[in-house]
Enzyme design. Sequence first.
Site, PDB file in Angstrom:
ATOM      1  N   ASP A  10      41.197  36.393  28.975  1.00  0.00           N
ATOM      2  CA  ASP A  10      41.691  36.151  30.332  1.00  0.00           C
ATOM      3  C   ASP A  10      42.354  37.419  30.890  1.00  0.00           C
ATOM      4  O   ASP A  10      42.694  38.342  30.150  1.00  0.00           O
ATOM      5  CB  ASP A  10      42.711  35.004  30.254  1.00  0.00           C
ATOM      6  CG  ASP A  10      42.871  34.250  31.556  1.00  0.00           C
ATOM      7  OD1 ASP A  10      42.394  34.734  32.594  1.00  0.00           O
ATOM      8  OD2 ASP A  10      43.501  33.172  31.539  1.00  0.00           O
ATOM      9  N   ASP A  14      39.054  28.499  38.395  1.00  0.00           N
ATOM     10  CA  ASP A  14      40.045  27.517  37.954  1.00  0.00           C
ATOM     11  C   ASP A  14      39.899  26.215  38.717  1.00  0.00           C
ATOM     12  O   ASP A  14      40.561  25.230  38.396  1.00  0.00           O
ATOM     13  CB  ASP A  14      41.462  28.072  38.158  1.00  0.00           C
ATOM     14  CG  ASP A  14      41.866  28.959  36.999  1.00  0.00           C
ATOM     15  OD1 ASP A  14      41.178  28.932  35.963  1.00  0.00           O
ATOM     16  OD2 ASP A  14      42.873  29.678  37.118  1.00  0.00           O
ATOM     17  N   ASN A  25      45.105  37.832  34.187  1.00  0.00           N
ATOM     18  CA  ASN A  25      45.661  37.026  35.266  1.00  0.00           C
ATOM     19  C   ASN A  25      46.410  37.757  36.361  1.00  0.00           C
ATOM     20  O   ASN A  25      47.174  37.137  37.094  1.00  0.00           O
ATOM     21  CB  ASN A  25      46.561  35.943  34.672  1.00  0.00           C
ATOM     22  CG  ASN A  25      45.733  34.799  34.120  1.00  0.00           C
ATOM     23  OD1 ASN A  25      44.985  34.163  34.848  1.00  0.00           O
ATOM     24  ND2 ASN A  25      45.833  34.572  32.828  1.00  0.00           N
ATOM     25  N   TRP A  64      41.560  32.859  44.927  1.00  0.00           N
ATOM     26  CA  TRP A  64      41.739  32.087  43.702  1.00  0.00           C
ATOM     27  C   TRP A  64      41.287  30.637  43.967  1.00  0.00           C
ATOM     28  O   TRP A  64      41.551  30.093  45.031  1.00  0.00           O
ATOM     29  CB  TRP A  64      43.219  32.100  43.268  1.00  0.00           C
ATOM     30  CG  TRP A  64      43.447  31.202  42.105  1.00  0.00           C
ATOM     31  CD1 TRP A  64      43.138  31.450  40.801  1.00  0.00           C
ATOM     32  CD2 TRP A  64      43.988  29.878  42.145  1.00  0.00           C
ATOM     33  NE1 TRP A  64      43.457  30.360  40.021  1.00  0.00           N
ATOM     34  CE2 TRP A  64      43.983  29.377  40.823  1.00  0.00           C
ATOM     35  CE3 TRP A  64      44.468  29.054  43.174  1.00  0.00           C
ATOM     36  CZ2 TRP A  64      44.447  28.097  40.498  1.00  0.00           C
ATOM     37  CZ3 TRP A  64      44.930  27.777  42.848  1.00  0.00           C
ATOM     38  CH2 TRP A  64      44.920  27.320  41.527  1.00  0.00           C
ATOM     39  N   ARG A 110      52.617  36.912  38.447  1.00  0.00           N
ATOM     40  CA  ARG A 110      52.733  35.878  37.409  1.00  0.00           C
ATOM     41  C   ARG A 110      53.743  36.333  36.350  1.00  0.00           C
ATOM     42  O   ARG A 110      53.550  36.098  35.163  1.00  0.00           O
ATOM     43  CB  ARG A 110      51.373  35.598  36.777  1.00  0.00           C
ATOM     44  CG  ARG A 110      51.252  34.152  36.284  1.00  0.00           C
ATOM     45  CD  ARG A 110      50.053  33.960  35.376  1.00  0.00           C
ATOM     46  NE  ARG A 110      49.813  32.543  35.143  1.00  0.00           N
ATOM     47  CZ  ARG A 110      49.146  32.064  34.107  1.00  0.00           C
ATOM     48  NH1 ARG A 110      48.635  32.875  33.216  1.00  0.00           N
ATOM     49  NH2 ARG A 110      48.974  30.769  33.951  1.00  0.00           N
ATOM     50  N   LYS A 153      38.351  33.172  24.587  1.00  0.00           N
ATOM     51  CA  LYS A 153      38.410  33.221  26.059  1.00  0.00           C
ATOM     52  C   LYS A 153      39.336  34.389  26.393  1.00  0.00           C
ATOM     53  O   LYS A 153      40.521  34.352  26.082  1.00  0.00           O
ATOM     54  CB  LYS A 153      38.976  31.911  26.592  1.00  0.00           C
ATOM     55  CG  LYS A 153      39.146  31.855  28.100  1.00  0.00           C
ATOM     56  CD  LYS A 153      39.639  30.460  28.487  1.00  0.00           C
ATOM     57  CE  LYS A 153      39.960  30.330  29.955  1.00  0.00           C
ATOM     58  NZ  LYS A 153      40.566  29.016  30.250  1.00  0.00           N
TER      59      LYS A 153
HETATM   60  C1  DGJ Z   1      43.767  31.341  34.019  1.00  0.00           C
HETATM   61  C2  DGJ Z   1      42.518  30.724  33.491  1.00  0.00           C
HETATM   62  O1  DGJ Z   1      41.513  30.768  34.447  1.00  0.00           O
HETATM   63  C3  DGJ Z   1      42.809  29.285  33.065  1.00  0.00           C
HETATM   64  O2  DGJ Z   1      41.645  28.651  32.671  1.00  0.00           O
HETATM   65  C4  DGJ Z   1      43.830  29.315  31.968  1.00  0.00           C
HETATM   66  O3  DGJ Z   1      43.290  29.926  30.837  1.00  0.00           O
HETATM   67  C5  DGJ Z   1      45.078  30.034  32.438  1.00  0.00           C
HETATM   68  N1  DGJ Z   1      44.781  31.319  32.997  1.00  0.00           N
HETATM   69  C6  DGJ Z   1      46.053  30.189  31.305  1.00  0.00           C
HETATM   70  O4  DGJ Z   1      47.146  30.941  31.645  1.00  0.00           O
END
Ligand code: DGJ
Length: 735
Positions: free
Chosen positions: A482, A552, A484, A203, A447, A480
Amino acid sequence: MNIIYNEKTGIFKLDTVHTSYLIGLADEEGFIGHVYYGKTISDSDAGYLMRTGEPPYVPSRNNRDRSSFFDAFPMEYPGCNTGDFRESAIEVLDAGGHNAVELTYRDHRIFQGKPGLAGLPATFGKEEECMTLEIDGVDKVLELEVTLRYSVFADVDVIARSVSVKNLSKESIFLTKLMSVSMDMDADIAQEDYRLLTLHGSWARERHMDFREIGYGKTSVGSARGESSHQEHPFMALVSGTATQERGDVYGFHFVYSGNFLAQVEKTQFDSLRLQMGIHPKNFCWQLKPGEVFAAPEVILTYSAEGLGGMSRAYHDLYRNHLIRSPYKDKKRPILINNWEATYFDFNTEKLLDIAREAKRAGIEMLVMDDGWFGHRNDDNSSLGDWQVNEEKLQGGLKYLVDEVNRIGLKFGIWFEPEMVSPDSDLYRAHPDWAIAVPGRVPCRSRNQYVLDLTRREVLEHVYRSVSEVLHSANIEYVKWDMNRQLCDLGSLYLGRDNQGELSHRYVLAVYELQERITREFPDLLLENCSGGGARFDPGMLYFSPQIWCSDDTDAIERLTIQEGTALIYPLSTMGAHVSDCPNHTVGRNTPFSTRGNVALAGTFGYELDITKISETDRNQIPEQVALYHKYNDLVRRGDYYRIASYRSNHFFDCYGVVAKDKKEALFTFVQVLRRPNYHSRIIKLAGLDAAMRYRHEETGKRYSGDTLMNAGIPVQEMWGDFQSKLIHLTAEGE
Ligand code: DGJ
């Protein structure tokens, strides 16, 4: 003709402008062998390269040493457990519990164009742009037909390979391994001191280039994390010992897939190399019922005699013209400002409108509302799955906000994480069985969230409706998307006992289906994929979105290495890159605002900061950066990429450039990462220019010929302080 079959010699010859790929049929049984891949050769009669005329000879001549033949023959798609002790490309579990597979030639077809791969992203081209060879191999005992597919994109020196399997028998069979590519490289060629280049990361430091020696045995990278991942990348290249950016042999392999993968090189007892790439066999077991077909994703092969740069440019051209489908792929993207690093979860309508007003004054074109607008999500512990607007934060609702942003003169974009569910959400409370989990075990949180079991139709439909309803509710022009967390606790309450091993691949297929449907329903939507930064930056996702959030880590210096590794195989137009505030939120570094801008100009370009709070000096630079974006983005998006120097290896400075296809304009970016005391100006040798053209350097007004700039170089004065940068803009005289 880019593909020919010489019936007399049993050789298939595939040609691109600078490369040849040869496959040969050997012996009476019709073994499918690999003959050659590399720089163009003229002869199709090159079957001697398979060495079948030497001991141990072919089985028809020396069946007592059949296993020696099998263990040395350059098999184009090696089976399993019948004498080739090297890594197999295909493995099964048959009705009797056995795994043996042996393929021999049955049939082939050669035709113009390229068929799609059902449910999978794949490169495409018109009939006049590409040509395809399909070779059917068959295991006569299992009645399993394996089709090896090769599509030639001659102009860009690319061959796209994929494999599909059809069960012709009357019983189900389980596929436990199915590589998309296997390629045996002859010992003499493999002796050229090749190194393996892969992209490694974590990351906030994705896709760092990593070179390693290839020793005996197996060397591999892969992901069993359910996505292509931050950690390893579905790419490998063989790079000859003497190769540089512009010279030397490079073989690239890139997987058009977003899930688990394996990329492996095996150096054998005879010094030959067996290269393989495909879906990772870990967690993979696919039931193939009678009559069913399984299609494996494709791998993009390219060979460059012009070093790493040649490989990069081949991938860039292929992906720009034959993979990305979005209507935005050839367009300048709106300059966006994203509120993630500006506010994190702490925002409301007024705050966003304040940002929008200030952004408009600076020339920014779109506001993107990131995580935290739904459910009761004020941190990352809750509400994923509850895609209803939090009206306490967004007073007046989403439509009001979007209308106001539009009235200010900005477009509006929104963040989603559709594949996930928070344990603290109405969705999870109503459907705990919708999360991926092994019965009887509490799934592992990451998370504080779970992954939705998208293999269940009702879950997929629910997710689709949730996203679609929000997009219909207001004038939203960008998403966007995402993701995570990575996948573990692989279990689905929907899939039966025999199909649990299909979950990881079915999950990826479901993500593709969702994005396909959303982009069809909203054809003008600009979609940006993202996964905790750049964990799902892969060619598979590019088929659906023209850009992907790179990382990020928005620190300009960290980004040099991340963007170098990314640009090695991806067009600059796909790299999500933003200017953020300092000290940088990931590494705490302070860099000049101008350098942050210059580095982000190499990607899609945007901002990720609270424009109402940054210093006036920084804010005042934004209109100038916006102007630079408008001035250079056509060139950056369409041009040829050249890597001049790498901070990763020299530890002092970075330099890369883009040259227009007609060579009449070029933009090079120089970043002086560390200032060197008591040092003169640097002479930088540029690349990619037309040797015979004369160029005007915009900053100094000086004129140089292309050959001088490339062979002798241009001086760049040392600048005062670390992290300084400059743009070197050249235009051909008379332009
Ligand atoms: C991970 C993304 O890469 C960030 O830019 C942002 O959108 C966060 N998640 C939000 O939780």
